[in-house]
Write an enzyme that holds these catalytic residues in place. Structure first.
Site, PDB file in Angstrom:
ATOM      1  N   ASP A 158     -14.309   7.163  -2.319  1.00 13.58           N
ATOM      2  CA  ASP A 158     -13.387   8.077  -2.996  1.00 13.58           C
ATOM      3  C   ASP A 158     -12.187   8.394  -2.092  1.00 13.58           C
ATOM      4  OD1 ASP A 158     -12.539   9.762  -4.998  1.00 13.58           O
ATOM      5  OD2 ASP A 158     -14.041  11.325  -4.634  1.00 13.58           O
TER       6      ASP A 158
ATOM      7  N   GLY B 203     -24.158   6.247  -0.356  1.00  8.13           N
ATOM      8  CA  GLY B 203     -23.554   6.794   0.858  1.00  8.13           C
ATOM      9  C   GLY B 203     -23.873   8.271   0.979  1.00  8.13           C
TER      10      GLY B 203
ATOM     11  N   ASP C 268     -13.766  -4.043   1.965  1.00 10.52           N
ATOM     12  CA  ASP C 268     -13.242  -2.747   1.528  1.00 10.52           C
ATOM     13  C   ASP C 268     -12.781  -2.876   0.077  1.00 10.52           C
ATOM     14  OD1 ASP C 268     -11.620  -0.546   1.006  1.00 10.52           O
ATOM     15  OD2 ASP C 268     -10.722  -0.549   3.007  1.00 10.52           O
TER      16      ASP C 268
HETATM   17  N1  AR6 Z   1     -15.263  -0.054   0.154  1.00 12.25           N
HETATM   18  C1  AR6 Z   1     -16.510  -0.376  -0.289  1.00 12.25           C
HETATM   19  N2  AR6 Z   1     -17.595   0.371  -0.049  1.00 12.25           N
HETATM   20  C2  AR6 Z   1     -17.434   1.501   0.678  1.00 12.25           C
HETATM   21  C3  AR6 Z   1     -16.173   1.916   1.166  1.00 12.25           C
HETATM   22  C4  AR6 Z   1     -15.056   1.085   0.880  1.00 12.25           C
HETATM   23  N3  AR6 Z   1     -13.827   1.391   1.292  1.00 12.25           N
HETATM   24  N4  AR6 Z   1     -16.346   3.092   1.840  1.00 12.25           N
HETATM   25  C5  AR6 Z   1     -17.657   3.392   1.786  1.00 12.25           C
HETATM   26  N5  AR6 Z   1     -18.326   2.433   1.088  1.00 12.25           N
HETATM   27  P1  AR6 Z   1     -19.968   6.925  -0.899  1.00 12.25           P
HETATM   28  P2  AR6 Z   1     -21.648   8.163  -2.991  1.00 12.25           P
HETATM   29  C6  AR6 Z   1     -19.767   2.343   0.728  1.00 12.25           C
HETATM   30  O1  AR6 Z   1     -20.382   7.935   0.083  1.00 12.25           O
HETATM   31  O2  AR6 Z   1     -22.865   7.943  -2.175  1.00 12.25           O
HETATM   32  C7  AR6 Z   1     -17.571  11.203  -1.835  1.00 12.25           C
HETATM   33  O3  AR6 Z   1     -17.261  12.267  -1.000  1.00 12.25           O
HETATM   34  C8  AR6 Z   1     -20.733   3.214   1.479  1.00 12.25           C
HETATM   35  O4  AR6 Z   1     -21.129   2.566   2.673  1.00 12.25           O
HETATM   36  O5  AR6 Z   1     -18.551   6.530  -0.942  1.00 12.25           O
HETATM   37  O6  AR6 Z   1     -21.700   7.808  -4.444  1.00 12.25           O
HETATM   38  C9  AR6 Z   1     -17.351  11.523  -3.315  1.00 12.25           C
HETATM   39  O7  AR6 Z   1     -16.257  12.385  -3.509  1.00 12.25           O
HETATM   40  C10 AR6 Z   1     -21.885   3.317   0.484  1.00 12.25           C
HETATM   41  O8  AR6 Z   1     -22.746   2.191   0.567  1.00 12.25           O
HETATM   42  O9  AR6 Z   1     -20.352   7.374  -2.414  1.00 12.25           O
HETATM   43  C11 AR6 Z   1     -18.650  12.164  -3.683  1.00 12.25           C
HETATM   44  O10 AR6 Z   1     -18.658  13.535  -3.337  1.00 12.25           O
HETATM   45  C12 AR6 Z   1     -21.198   3.267  -0.871  1.00 12.25           C
HETATM   46  O11 AR6 Z   1     -19.877   2.793  -0.620  1.00 12.25           O
HETATM   47  C13 AR6 Z   1     -19.673  11.428  -2.862  1.00 12.25           C
HETATM   48  O12 AR6 Z   1     -18.958  10.924  -1.729  1.00 12.25           O
HETATM   49  C14 AR6 Z   1     -21.109   4.607  -1.587  1.00 12.25           C
HETATM   50  O13 AR6 Z   1     -20.881   5.641  -0.641  1.00 12.25           O
HETATM   51  C15 AR6 Z   1     -20.255  10.259  -3.591  1.00 12.25           C
HETATM   52  O14 AR6 Z   1     -21.266   9.679  -2.825  1.00 12.25           O
END
Ligand code: AR6
Length: 174
Positions: free
Chosen positions: A40, A130, A16
């Site tokens: 986020d 994500g 995390d």
């Molecule tokens: N630590 C590390 N990685 C993580 C964590 C964590 N705590 N939580 C999720 N991931 P995403 P995006 C991974 O959706 O695709 C939000 O609503 C996850 O599995 O966080 O850039 C924002 O406000 C994935 O591989 O970001 C935007 O609206 C990666 O982090 C939107 O999501 C990125 O997933 C951005 O989407």
């Protein structure tokens, strides 16, 4: 001004990102800077209201229309172990349009902001892979290639992958 061209060590961690002891952690934010799900949501939840207050100040001052895709900006990290959060906005995946330049820009711009702050260690999530739907292997390739090529004074770049699958995909390309 520090000398760039120093060696940057790139490492992979499964876990995390909010728990990382790094000078800066990068947030996969959206243009509003006002929070969301995924990384986020976790950053704002664990970092506390100070981060959101700083984001609101940024919106009121320099980013009235929001932060553009591919850009990055720093705030306090509130209660997190890191000193700063660098917020970047990844592109939403598109099968019709090649947006990989914008994804690369997220990593480059985040490192540029880290250099401005004087940060030597930075932890990145896999931006856009994500909620924004970017295929993990392509997102990993862009992330690793861009950081390898970056001209930065940051010496420790860590990719923090949330699950085993993401870790394995990065590890295969590392
Ligand atoms: N630590 C590390 N990685 C993580 C964590 C964590 N705590 N939580 C999720 N991931 P995403 P995006 C991974 O959706 O695709 C939000 O609503 C996850 O599995 O966080 O850039 C924002 O406000 C994935 O591989 O970001 C935007 O609206 C990666 O982090 C939107 O999501 C990125 O997933 C951005 O989407």
């Amino acid at each position: 001004m520090r000398q760039h061209g120093v060696m940057t060590t790139i490492s992979l961690v499964q876990g995390d990102i909010t728990e990382q002891q790094a000078d800066a952690i990068v947030n996969a934010a959206n243009s509003s800077l006002l929070g969301g799900g995924g990384v986020d949501g976790a950053i704002h939840r664990r970092g506390g209201p100070e981060i959101l207050a700083a984001c609101r100040d940024l919106r009121a001052s320099h980013y009235g229309k929001g932060l553009g895709v591919g850009q990055a900006v720093a705030t306090t990290a509130g209660r997190l172990p890191a000193r700063w959060v660098i917020h970047t906005v990844g592109p939403v995946w598109s099968a019709e349009e090649d947006r990989s330049g914008l994804l690369a820009s997220c990593y480059r711009e985040s490192l540029r902001v880290a250099d401005e702050l004087g940060a030597s260690s930075v932890a990145f999530p896999a931006v856009s892979t994500g909620v924004y739907g970017w295929p993990l292997d392509d997102g990993a390739r862009i992330a690793l290639e861009t950081v390898r090529r970056a001209d930065t004074a940051v010496t420790d770049v860590r990719f923090v992958l949330f699950d085993e699958t993401a870790y394995a995909v990065f590890a295969a390309l590392h």
